[in-house]
Design a protein around this motif. Structure first.
Motif, PDB file in Angstrom:
ATOM      1  N   ASP A  79     -15.425  13.056  19.897  1.00 35.45           N
ATOM      2  CA  ASP A  79     -14.960  11.735  19.878  1.00 35.45           C
ATOM      3  C   ASP A  79     -14.067  11.474  18.710  1.00 35.45           C
ATOM      4  O   ASP A  79     -14.439  11.595  17.637  1.00 35.45           O
ATOM      5  N   TYR A  80     -12.669  11.134  18.750  1.00 27.39           N
ATOM      6  CA  TYR A  80     -11.733  10.916  17.698  1.00 27.39           C
ATOM      7  C   TYR A  80     -12.330   9.880  16.603  1.00 27.39           C
ATOM      8  O   TYR A  80     -12.099   9.936  15.625  1.00 27.39           O
ATOM      9  N   ARG A  81     -13.180   9.001  17.202  1.00 31.75           N
ATOM     10  CA  ARG A  81     -13.578   7.736  16.241  1.00 31.75           C
ATOM     11  C   ARG A  81     -14.397   8.251  15.474  1.00 31.75           C
ATOM     12  O   ARG A  81     -14.565   7.728  14.137  1.00 31.75           O
ATOM     13  N   ARG A  82     -14.939   9.666  15.308  1.00 31.02           N
ATOM     14  CA  ARG A  82     -15.577  10.051  14.159  1.00 31.02           C
ATOM     15  C   ARG A  82     -14.928  10.325  12.957  1.00 31.02           C
ATOM     16  O   ARG A  82     -15.575  10.301  11.850  1.00 31.02           O
ATOM     17  N   ILE A  83     -13.344  10.348  13.009  1.00 29.78           N
ATOM     18  CA  ILE A  83     -12.829  10.339  11.796  1.00 29.78           C
ATOM     19  C   ILE A  83     -11.976   9.261  11.714  1.00 29.78           C
ATOM     20  O   ILE A  83     -11.105   9.140  10.564  1.00 29.78           O
ATOM     21  N   ASP A  84     -11.844   8.169  12.426  1.00 26.31           N
ATOM     22  CA  ASP A  84     -11.517   6.962  12.321  1.00 26.31           C
ATOM     23  C   ASP A  84     -11.873   6.205  11.040  1.00 26.31           C
ATOM     24  O   ASP A  84     -13.098   6.129  10.729  1.00 26.31           O
ATOM     25  N   PRO A  85     -10.984   5.759  10.225  1.00 25.40           N
ATOM     26  CA  PRO A  85     -11.506   5.199   8.897  1.00 25.40           C
ATOM     27  C   PRO A  85     -12.287   4.077   8.999  1.00 25.40           C
ATOM     28  O   PRO A  85     -13.062   3.759   8.216  1.00 25.40           O
ATOM     29  N   ARG A  86     -11.907   3.340   9.923  1.00 26.98           N
ATOM     30  CA  ARG A  86     -12.661   2.039  10.120  1.00 26.98           C
ATOM     31  C   ARG A  86     -14.259   2.297  10.673  1.00 26.98           C
ATOM     32  O   ARG A  86     -14.946   1.346  10.494  1.00 26.98           O
ATOM     33  N   PHE A  87     -14.504   3.534  10.949  1.00 31.16           N
ATOM     34  CA  PHE A  87     -15.784   3.859  11.340  1.00 31.16           C
ATOM     35  C   PHE A  87     -16.637   4.857  10.270  1.00 31.16           C
ATOM     36  O   PHE A  87     -17.934   5.422  10.675  1.00 31.16           O
ATOM     37  N   GLN A  88     -15.944   4.949   9.231  1.00 34.60           N
ATOM     38  CA  GLN A  88     -16.655   5.427   8.186  1.00 34.60           C
ATOM     39  C   GLN A  88     -17.467   4.612   7.139  1.00 34.60           C
ATOM     40  O   GLN A  88     -16.921   3.788   6.655  1.00 34.60           O
ATOM     41  N   GLY A  89     -18.464   5.286   6.865  1.00 35.18           N
ATOM     42  CA  GLY A  89     -19.327   4.681   5.535  1.00 35.18           C
ATOM     43  C   GLY A  89     -19.386   3.202   5.412  1.00 35.18           C
ATOM     44  O   GLY A  89     -19.688   2.620   6.340  1.00 35.18           O
ATOM     45  N   GLU A  90     -18.899   2.774   4.001  1.00 31.05           N
ATOM     46  CA  GLU A  90     -19.164   1.390   3.946  1.00 31.05           C
ATOM     47  C   GLU A  90     -18.283   0.482   4.868  1.00 31.05           C
ATOM     48  O   GLU A  90     -18.394  -0.697   5.007  1.00 31.05           O
ATOM     49  N   ASN A  91     -16.900   1.360   5.319  1.00 27.34           N
ATOM     50  CA  ASN A  91     -15.924   0.459   6.008  1.00 27.34           C
ATOM     51  C   ASN A  91     -16.741   0.105   7.207  1.00 27.34           C
ATOM     52  O   ASN A  91     -16.612  -0.996   7.718  1.00 27.34           O
ATOM     53  N   PHE A  92     -17.723   0.871   7.686  1.00 31.50           N
ATOM     54  CA  PHE A  92     -18.156   0.855   9.184  1.00 31.50           C
ATOM     55  C   PHE A  92     -19.251  -0.451   8.886  1.00 31.50           C
ATOM     56  O   PHE A  92     -19.455  -1.329   9.604  1.00 31.50           O
ATOM     57  N   GLN A  93     -19.913  -0.477   8.118  1.00 33.23           N
ATOM     58  CA  GLN A  93     -21.038  -1.644   7.481  1.00 33.23           C
ATOM     59  C   GLN A  93     -20.365  -2.891   7.362  1.00 33.23           C
ATOM     60  O   GLN A  93     -20.706  -3.897   7.930  1.00 33.23           O
ATOM     61  N   ARG A  94     -19.033  -2.910   6.644  1.00 38.57           N
ATOM     62  CA  ARG A  94     -18.431  -4.339   6.537  1.00 38.57           C
ATOM     63  C   ARG A  94     -17.928  -4.792   7.793  1.00 38.57           C
ATOM     64  O   ARG A  94     -17.811  -5.890   7.938  1.00 38.57           O
ATOM     65  N   ASN A  95     -17.452  -3.850   8.728  1.00 38.88           N
ATOM     66  CA  ASN A  95     -16.836  -4.111  10.027  1.00 38.88           C
ATOM     67  C   ASN A  95     -17.768  -4.590  10.926  1.00 38.88           C
ATOM     68  O   ASN A  95     -17.694  -5.513  11.896  1.00 38.88           O
ATOM     69  N   LEU A  96     -19.074  -4.214  10.734  1.00 37.86           N
ATOM     70  CA  LEU A  96     -20.088  -4.788  11.666  1.00 37.86           C
ATOM     71  C   LEU A  96     -20.344  -6.033  11.389  1.00 37.86           C
ATOM     72  O   LEU A  96     -20.680  -7.136  12.434  1.00 37.86           O
ATOM     73  N   ALA A  97     -20.069  -6.814  10.228  1.00 33.59           N
ATOM     74  CA  ALA A  97     -20.169  -8.173  10.021  1.00 33.59           C
ATOM     75  C   ALA A  97     -18.929  -9.068  10.892  1.00 33.59           C
ATOM     76  O   ALA A  97     -19.449  -9.893  11.170  1.00 33.59           O
TER      77      ALA A  97
END
Length: 327
Positions: free
Chosen positions: A225-243
């Protein structure tokens, strides 16, 4: 399903379309039988706008849509795209907005789609090596020849849109737009479209699935799945975006709708035609129900305060991909 007119040339489409990309590429495993059933169900629900591109597969997505519409072409508005060069063997070599390539690519798309014309033909990405006037000029010739009904651009900057529109009226500009991605409100694209009477077709209106509320971990994605390299789904970004997603979920619960329905209704209230992608009937049915969701001015203001431009962490593409965006 409510109908809307795109641009000023009389193209009428459903207020919500269907993005087909994930049925063939980028988002993990595919299921042709379910994909065909999903397109069938979309037609039953009044969806008329079907969005594809030769790069999706490559080619297999257009072929899928051609099979789905066999014998009922007149029920659908087909939108497809060119401008990313693909050899007949499927090898992708980069951007190509030259007239000779656009002509050849359209004929190939018509063959794959099993039709003699497409209703809306986009330049998928602007080729910086080719003046936009040349690319749009040949697209205008294809309109004159009856092979294309209407033309548009995808991911183009305001000045590029203006130059293209002077050559031939653009019916639509397709770009990413959602509660997750509101950049066109700030970079002049939205204002330019409104000034020129060009419609906005919003792809990824659910933030590539994030706004559905169903994604809780990067491990939710398949290995391919492409989203595995999408910056918004990475590390700290992912957790911030969940908010941000939590805020959308809270608003949706208050209205007794799903997060996806709220997010899609919000896009529709901005005057855009959303083309959420799905490859399953149950998600299609959930998404199309968003057309009946109303949002008050007070609710819009509250949503805007909770999810303003810039709140999302991470770029929407990798650094290599960003060079082809907003050309």
């Amino acid at each position: 399903m409510e109908l809307r007119t795109l641009g000023g040339q009389g193209l009428t489409v459903s207020a919500q379309g269907l993005g087909l990309m994930g049925m063939s590429a980028f988002y993990g495993s595919t299921d042709e039988a379910e994909s065909l059933a999903t397109i069938d169900r979309a037609l039953e629900l009044g969806v008329t706008l079907f969005d594809t591109a030769e790069i999706y597969g490559p080619f297999t997505n257009e072929q899928l849509l051609g099979r789905a519409l066999k014998g009922r072409r007149e029920q659908a508005v087909i939108a497809t795209k060119t401008g990313i060069e693909i050899g007949d063997d499927g090898a992708v070599t980069g951007l190509n907005g030259r007239p000779e390539y656009i002509r050849r690519a359209l004929d190939r798309s018509l063959h794959h789609l099993g039709t003699d014309h497409v209703d809306l033909y986009y330049l998928h990405r602007v080729d910086p090596q080719v003046p936009i006037e040349e690319s749009v000029g040949v697209m205008a010739e294809l309109v004159e020849a009856g092979k294309v009904g209407h033309i548009g651009l995808s991911e183009a900057a305001p000045q590029t849109i203006r130059r293209a529109h002077r050559v031939h009226p653009l019916t639509a500009v397709q770009t990413e737009y959602s509660l997750f991605e509101r950049g066109i409100e700030q970079d002049g694209v939205m204002a330019t479209l409104r000034e020129l009477g060009i419609s906005l077709v919003a792809y990824a209106p659910l933030g590539r699935g994030f706004l559905s509320g169903a994604i809780t971990s990067p491990d939710d994605f398949a290995a391919d799945d492409y989203r595995r390299i999408d910056p918004r789904f990475q590390g700290e970004n992912f957790q911030r975006n969940l908010a941000v997603v939590d805020e959308v979920r809270r608003f949706a619960a208050a209205k007794n709708v799903t997060p996806s329905q709220l997010a899609l209704a919000w896009v529709g209230h901005q005057g855009a035609v959303a083309i959420p992608g799905t490859k399953r009937r149950r998600y299609l049915e959930e998404n199309t129900a968003a057309a009946a969701v109303t949002i008050t001015a007070e609710e819009l203001a509250a949503i805007d305060a909770a999810a303003p431009h810039g709140i999302v962490a991470g770029d929407r593409y990798t650094s290599d991909q960003m060079q082809f965006v907003n050309g």
